[in-house]
Design an enzyme around this catalytic site. Structure first.
Site, PDB file in Angstrom:
ATOM      1  CE  LYS A   5     -12.929  -8.942 -15.776  1.00 11.15           C
ATOM      2  NZ  LYS A   5     -13.654  -7.825 -15.162  1.00 11.15           N
TER       3      LYS A   5
ATOM      4  CE  LYS B 194      -3.171  -4.284 -11.832  1.00 16.14           C
ATOM      5  NZ  LYS B 194      -4.086  -4.009 -10.745  1.00 16.14           N
TER       6      LYS B 194
ATOM      7  CE  LYS C  18      -9.359   0.534 -12.357  1.00 16.96           C
ATOM      8  NZ  LYS C  18      -8.734  -0.662 -11.764  1.00 16.96           N
TER       9      LYS C  18
ATOM     10  CB  THR D 135      -7.206  -7.901  -4.819  1.00 15.50           C
ATOM     11  OG1 THR D 135      -8.116  -7.775  -5.904  1.00 15.50           O
ATOM     12  CG2 THR D 135      -6.056  -6.938  -5.001  1.00 15.50           C
TER      13      THR D 135
HETATM   14  P1  NAD Z   1     -11.618   0.110  -1.202  1.00 11.90           P
HETATM   15  O1  NAD Z   1     -12.491   1.231  -1.620  1.00 11.90           O
HETATM   16  O2  NAD Z   1     -12.246  -1.147  -0.764  1.00 11.90           O
HETATM   17  O3  NAD Z   1     -10.650   0.618  -0.012  1.00 11.90           O
HETATM   18  C1  NAD Z   1      -9.847   1.756  -0.144  1.00 11.90           C
HETATM   19  C2  NAD Z   1      -9.134   2.003   1.177  1.00 11.90           C
HETATM   20  O4  NAD Z   1      -8.224   3.093   0.979  1.00 11.90           O
HETATM   21  C3  NAD Z   1     -10.088   2.427   2.312  1.00 11.90           C
HETATM   22  O5  NAD Z   1      -9.621   1.930   3.547  1.00 11.90           O
HETATM   23  C4  NAD Z   1      -9.982   3.955   2.274  1.00 11.90           C
HETATM   24  O6  NAD Z   1     -10.280   4.566   3.526  1.00 11.90           O
HETATM   25  C5  NAD Z   1      -8.514   4.123   1.906  1.00 11.90           C
HETATM   26  N1  NAD Z   1      -8.242   5.426   1.283  1.00 11.90           N
HETATM   27  C6  NAD Z   1      -8.988   6.083   0.363  1.00 11.90           C
HETATM   28  N2  NAD Z   1      -8.410   7.264   0.051  1.00 11.90           N
HETATM   29  C7  NAD Z   1      -7.265   7.321   0.790  1.00 11.90           C
HETATM   30  C8  NAD Z   1      -6.226   8.281   0.926  1.00 11.90           C
HETATM   31  N3  NAD Z   1      -6.236   9.418   0.216  1.00 11.90           N
HETATM   32  N4  NAD Z   1      -5.189   8.002   1.787  1.00 11.90           N
HETATM   33  C9  NAD Z   1      -5.161   6.855   2.494  1.00 11.90           C
HETATM   34  N5  NAD Z   1      -6.126   5.912   2.404  1.00 11.90           N
HETATM   35  C10 NAD Z   1      -7.157   6.155   1.572  1.00 11.90           C
HETATM   36  O7  NAD Z   1     -10.616  -0.135  -2.419  1.00 11.90           O
HETATM   37  P2  NAD Z   1      -9.802  -1.460  -2.802  1.00 11.90           P
HETATM   38  O8  NAD Z   1     -10.629  -2.209  -3.767  1.00 11.90           O
HETATM   39  O9  NAD Z   1      -9.287  -2.092  -1.561  1.00 11.90           O
HETATM   40  O10 NAD Z   1      -8.609  -0.819  -3.637  1.00 11.90           O
HETATM   41  C11 NAD Z   1      -7.425  -0.356  -3.014  1.00 11.90           C
HETATM   42  C12 NAD Z   1      -6.315  -0.313  -4.055  1.00 11.90           C
HETATM   43  O11 NAD Z   1      -6.152  -1.625  -4.600  1.00 11.90           O
HETATM   44  C13 NAD Z   1      -6.619   0.597  -5.249  1.00 11.90           C
HETATM   45  O12 NAD Z   1      -5.412   1.169  -5.728  1.00 11.90           O
HETATM   46  C14 NAD Z   1      -7.167  -0.370  -6.268  1.00 11.90           C
HETATM   47  O13 NAD Z   1      -7.045   0.121  -7.602  1.00 11.90           O
HETATM   48  C15 NAD Z   1      -6.287  -1.563  -6.009  1.00 11.90           C
HETATM   49  N6  NAD Z   1      -6.829  -2.805  -6.537  1.00 11.90           N
HETATM   50  C16 NAD Z   1      -8.038  -3.284  -6.137  1.00 11.90           C
HETATM   51  C17 NAD Z   1      -8.523  -4.455  -6.682  1.00 11.90           C
HETATM   52  C18 NAD Z   1      -9.840  -5.047  -6.270  1.00 11.90           C
HETATM   53  O14 NAD Z   1     -10.152  -6.152  -6.739  1.00 11.90           O
HETATM   54  N7  NAD Z   1     -10.617  -4.419  -5.398  1.00 11.90           N
HETATM   55  C19 NAD Z   1      -7.765  -5.159  -7.626  1.00 11.90           C
HETATM   56  C20 NAD Z   1      -6.511  -4.668  -7.992  1.00 11.90           C
HETATM   57  C21 NAD Z   1      -6.055  -3.490  -7.434  1.00 11.90           C
END
Ligand code: NAD
Length: 410
Positions: A66, A90, A102, A186
């Site tokens: 997953k 996780k 992934k 999250t």
């Molecule tokens: P998202 O696409 O909704 O948001 C990403 C954010 O990061 C945006 O504000 C974007 O502008 C910013 N960003 C992108 N590239 C960047 C850079 N080089 N420098 C600075 N900022 C940058 O993504 P998300 O779902 O919020 O995911 C963010 C992190 O959380 C990731 O590492 C993701 O793997 C992790 N995560 C997300 C989830 C989920 O359920 N969405 C779960 C676990 C972990």
């Protein structure tokens, strides 16, 4: 050192500390399956563009794999592989019946139309359809993918499968079998561990100064939860820059103005850089964007008392050591961001049973799970005298290693 090499090093140390033989590391250092796909998409100008994507399945000894699908220009096979290992950890930490998986596609969805994105999402599902499915490998959202993309992917899979298959993917819109609370899960999980970490440090979240890097799914919901809990969010950022106000930013206004990719800073002139943001004076720092943000170069300048990793892999191994040696409480990604996969699991369970829970029921289950995971890892770190990341890996790897052993794989 790339994210995969550093992840492997921590997995190896965790297994050694737990007394497992070397074969276990040999099995777990890599994904058992890594599929590379090429996806032709007809673009709006009539041309055909061929995209490259990946799907990694790290270990399926415990159950189906997953993990999310990332649409980003910087996606690499190495990154997808590391992200799959983190998903396995996780699942172990919050005790889900899953292994880690992934996916990723090298693309920039910010430059693509809705129609092109739909074509890419459906093409990806066709390309990976033989190795995924509700009992094999279940995708979800990640960076720059959302519930609309999950809906297209679910619809495409259902056509191939000739059956409505909501359990194929999580993070769907509610009307298509999505779960209450998944979108903010999250951030909710991160909020719960922030509260626990703050208690350990004698910090009151009400009034605490918080800096959040990233204003997407994780960062934006988190800023709202913390703001509503009385914290002062003094800095936020996106891919283009950062905003800072020592008196606290107007979070509701920023949430109202952000676009679907989590961009808001473009609307302002008085921005600072992401680098400056991380070094701001604050109590709690939350990287919630991308990898390798806190490194040996800036770890000495971090002023926060607590760093909580909502993003995957934001802190390098060298920086983990520097922060820990400086007495900063670092709550690692595999624990802090596990709320997303936890509620994805609830979504999959609801799809399988065809009976749906209320948001209150989801919240209660998520809360119990995150608190238990935080305390198990905090206590492991204390008793084993290791940093929180190693403690989390020790807790996360155990179930997968045991399941692989019982199956006779090692
Ligand atoms: P998202 O696409 O909704 O948001 C990403 C954010 O990061 C945006 O504000 C974007 O502008 C910013 N960003 C992108 N590239 C960047 C850079 N080089 N420098 C600075 N900022 C940058 O993504 P998300 O779902 O919020 O995911 C963010 C992190 O959380 C990731 O590492 C993701 O793997 C992790 N995560 C997300 C989830 C989920 O359920 N969405 C779960 C676990 C972990």
């Amino acid at each position: 050192m790339d994210v995969l090499t550093s992840t492997r090093a921590v997995v190896k140390t965790a297994l050694e500390r737990l007394g497992y033989p070397d074969e276990v590391y040999e099995l777990l250092k890599d994904s058992i399956r890594m599929l590379k796909v090429r996806i032709p998409v007809r673009m709006d100008d009539g041309s055909i563009k061929v995209f490259t994507g990946y799907r990694a399945q790290h270990n399926d000894a415990v159950g189906p794999t997953k993990g999310g699908v990332r649409f980003h220009p910087d996606v690499t096979e190495v990154e997808v592989n590391a992200l799959a290992i983190w998903m396995s950890l996780k699942a172990g930490i919050v005790d889900l019946p899953y292994g880690g998986g992934k996916g990723g596609i090298i693309c920039d969805p910010r430059e693509m139309s809705f129609r092109e994105l739909e074509g890419l999402s459906r093409g990806y599902v066709r390309a990976i359809s033989q190795v995924v499915g509700p009992t094999k490998d279940i995708p979800a959202p990640d960076v720059f993918t959302n519930s609309q993309i999950m809906a297209w992917m679910m619809d495409e899979y259902s056509r191939i499968d000739e059956f409505n298959s909501p359990g194929f993917i999580t993070g769907k819109p509610i009307v298509l079998g999505g779960s209450h609370g998944r979108e903010s899960a999250t951030a909710k999980g991160v909020t719960i561990v922030i509260n626990e970490a703050a208690k350990k440090r004698g910090i009151d979240v009400k009034g605490a100064r918080v800096v959040i890097q990233g204003f997407g799914n994780a960062g934006s919901f988190l800023s709202k939860f913390l703001h509503d809990a009385g914290a002062k969010v003094v800095g936020i950022s996106d891919a283009y820059g950062a905003l800072h106000d020592p008196n606290g930013l107007d979070i509701d206004y920023l949430l109202d103005r952000r676009d679907s990719f989590g961009t808001v800073t473009k609307l302002f002139d008085n921005t600072i850089t992401n680098k400056e943001l991380l070094e701001l004076d604050c109590d709690i720092l939350v990287p919630a964007a991308v990898e390798n943000q806190i490194t040996a170069e800036n770890a000495h300048q971090i002023k926060a008392n607590i760093v909580v990793e909502a993003a995957n892999g934001p802190t390098t191994m060298e920086a983990t050591k520097i922060l820990t040696d400086r007495g900063i409480l670092l709550v690692p990604d595999v624990l802090a961001s596990a709320g997303g996969v936890t509620v994805s699991y609830f979504e999959w369970v609801q799809n399988n049973q065809g009976y749906y829970w209320t948001e209150e029921e989801i919240d209660e289950k998520l809360h119990a799970s995150m608190i238990k995971a935080f305390n198990t890892i905090y206590n492991t770190a204390e008793t084993r005298r290791v940093d929180m990341r190693l403690a989390a890996y020790m807790v996360g790897v155990r179930k997968m290693a045991e399941a692989s052993r019982f199956r006779g794989w090692i």
